[in-house]
Design an enzyme around this catalytic site. Sequence first.
Site, mmCIF file in Angstrom:
data_model
loop_
_atom_site.group_PDB
_atom_site.id
_atom_site.type_symbol
_atom_site.label_atom_id
_atom_site.label_comp_id
_atom_site.label_asym_id
_atom_site.label_seq_id
_atom_site.Cartn_x
_atom_site.Cartn_y
_atom_site.Cartn_z
ATOM 1 N N TRP A 101 -9.662 -31.176 -13.304
ATOM 2 C CA TRP A 101 -10.306 -31.964 -14.069
ATOM 3 C C TRP A 101 -9.717 -33.464 -14.058
ATOM 4 O O TRP A 101 -10.306 -34.424 -14.295
ATOM 5 C CB TRP A 101 -9.987 -31.509 -15.611
ATOM 6 N N ASP A 171 -6.678 -36.492 -21.679
ATOM 7 C CA ASP A 171 -7.598 -35.433 -21.875
ATOM 8 C C ASP A 171 -7.050 -34.143 -22.568
ATOM 9 O O ASP A 171 -6.274 -33.516 -21.946
ATOM 10 C CB ASP A 171 -8.144 -35.052 -20.339
ATOM 11 N N LYS A 195 -13.398 -25.842 -26.193
ATOM 12 C CA LYS A 195 -12.707 -25.202 -25.852
ATOM 13 C C LYS A 195 -11.799 -24.594 -26.782
ATOM 14 O O LYS A 195 -11.721 -23.331 -27.220
ATOM 15 C CB LYS A 195 -11.338 -25.741 -24.902
HETATM 16 C C1 LIG Z 1 -13.705 -28.126 -19.809
HETATM 17 C C2 LIG Z 1 -12.680 -29.326 -19.444
HETATM 18 C C3 LIG Z 1 -13.452 -30.404 -18.978
HETATM 19 C C4 LIG Z 1 -14.974 -30.830 -18.952
HETATM 20 O O1 LIG Z 1 -15.576 -30.595 -19.820
HETATM 21 P P1 LIG Z 1 -17.226 -30.767 -20.135
HETATM 22 O O2 LIG Z 1 -17.579 -30.874 -21.596
HETATM 23 O O3 LIG Z 1 -17.723 -29.738 -19.881
HETATM 24 O O4 LIG Z 1 -17.633 -31.913 -19.646
HETATM 25 C C5 LIG Z 1 -12.617 -31.651 -18.946
HETATM 26 N N1 LIG Z 1 -11.249 -31.497 -19.168
HETATM 27 C C6 LIG Z 1 -10.693 -30.359 -19.528
HETATM 28 C C7 LIG Z 1 -9.448 -30.239 -19.681
HETATM 29 C C8 LIG Z 1 -11.491 -29.378 -19.676
HETATM 30 O O5 LIG Z 1 -10.827 -28.176 -19.919
#
Ligand SMILES: *Cc1c(COP(=O)(O)O)cnc(C)c1O
Length: 361
Positions: A101, A171, A195
């Site tokens: 990511w 993030d 998540k």
């Molecule tokens: C799943 C995830 C993403 C991507 O998320 P999307 O909503 O599919 O764009 C980005 N960063 C992390 C840490 C993730 O677990």
Amino acid sequence: MARAYNFSAGPAILPESVLREAAEEMLDYKGTGMSVMEMSHRSKVFEEIIENAEKTLRELMGIPNNYKVLFLQGGASQQFAMIPMNLMKNRVADYVNTGQWTKRAIAEARMYGEVNIIASSEDRTFSYIPEVKDLKISDDADYVYICHNNTVYGTKYNQIPEIGDKILVADMSSDILSEPVGVEKYGLIFAGVQKNVGPAGVVVVIIREDLITEDVLSGTPTMLRYKIHADNQSLYNTPPAYGIYICGKVFKWIKDIGGLEAMKKINQEKAGIVYDFLDKSRMFKGTVVKKDRSLMNVTFVTDSQELDAKFVKEAKAEGFENLKGHRTVGGMRASIYNAMPLEGVKALVSFMQKFEEENRK
Ligand SMILES: *Cc1c(COP(=O)(O)O)cnc(C)c1O
């Protein structure tokens, strides 16, 4: 009706009580005669839903008054572009590379400016978090970027990087609300909610007010400006209304459990059960350096790919879903987000024990 033990990394398990409540309110939300899916986002009823969601989130995370909370769309991935477009005034930023990511975020930021990778754990397949002290922060960096919990590799920061007075961007897609966070240490926190919070389609952005400016990179579309969303309380256009409604219920569910301190204790207990087993097992082993282990995504392997595949297959037959590791790394991954009950974790470990006994050479 049997609910599976769903270990998916995302979209992921949600609290059963939240789903039941939503089901009850599906056809008639509080006497309105309609579902939240069907109502105007400008209605009083929805206004209350979004305001309460924000209020509870602020309480849970202790978000200071000089931060805005935005409910946006486009997934966490859209933030990979929005962040540089809005914050890269000097067109320079520092990134710590800890996996899939951050790689995506780095590639995106490179479209807008110079990206310095000030630390990386790529040399050992992202199985650890790089040292956070004595980082070479670029003098002209507009911000420093990290991914707080690495969903694919199963690592997390236990200490955040020392970056002086630079703006820290994080993030937190896969660990937001899993434990308390010092929001004031960050300039911007974002999380795709699918998540650990709610249904896909909502991204929570927590941003310090002084970072919300008109001064964005030229050509930044209206919808990708934090200011437009902040000025309009996330209602510039139609927001992901139903998703926000579910997020609000999950915030409330966490509050009822006792907030983030309580949540952290539960998460430590659950993760501890799996990691303790992995440390004792002679068949399974964790793939991450102990001190950097995620509480949310537990990654592990056996010593053979055939055995990994057999495990995933037999686990599925027993109702343990989505234990296969990310397609780019293989092995296994048990995502044990907030909503995974303790009994699900215990059942998984019992199954692993049994599998080990049956398949010992
Ligand atoms: C799943 C995830 C993403 C991507 O998320 P999307 O909503 O599919 O764009 C980005 N960063 C992390 C840490 C993730 O677990």
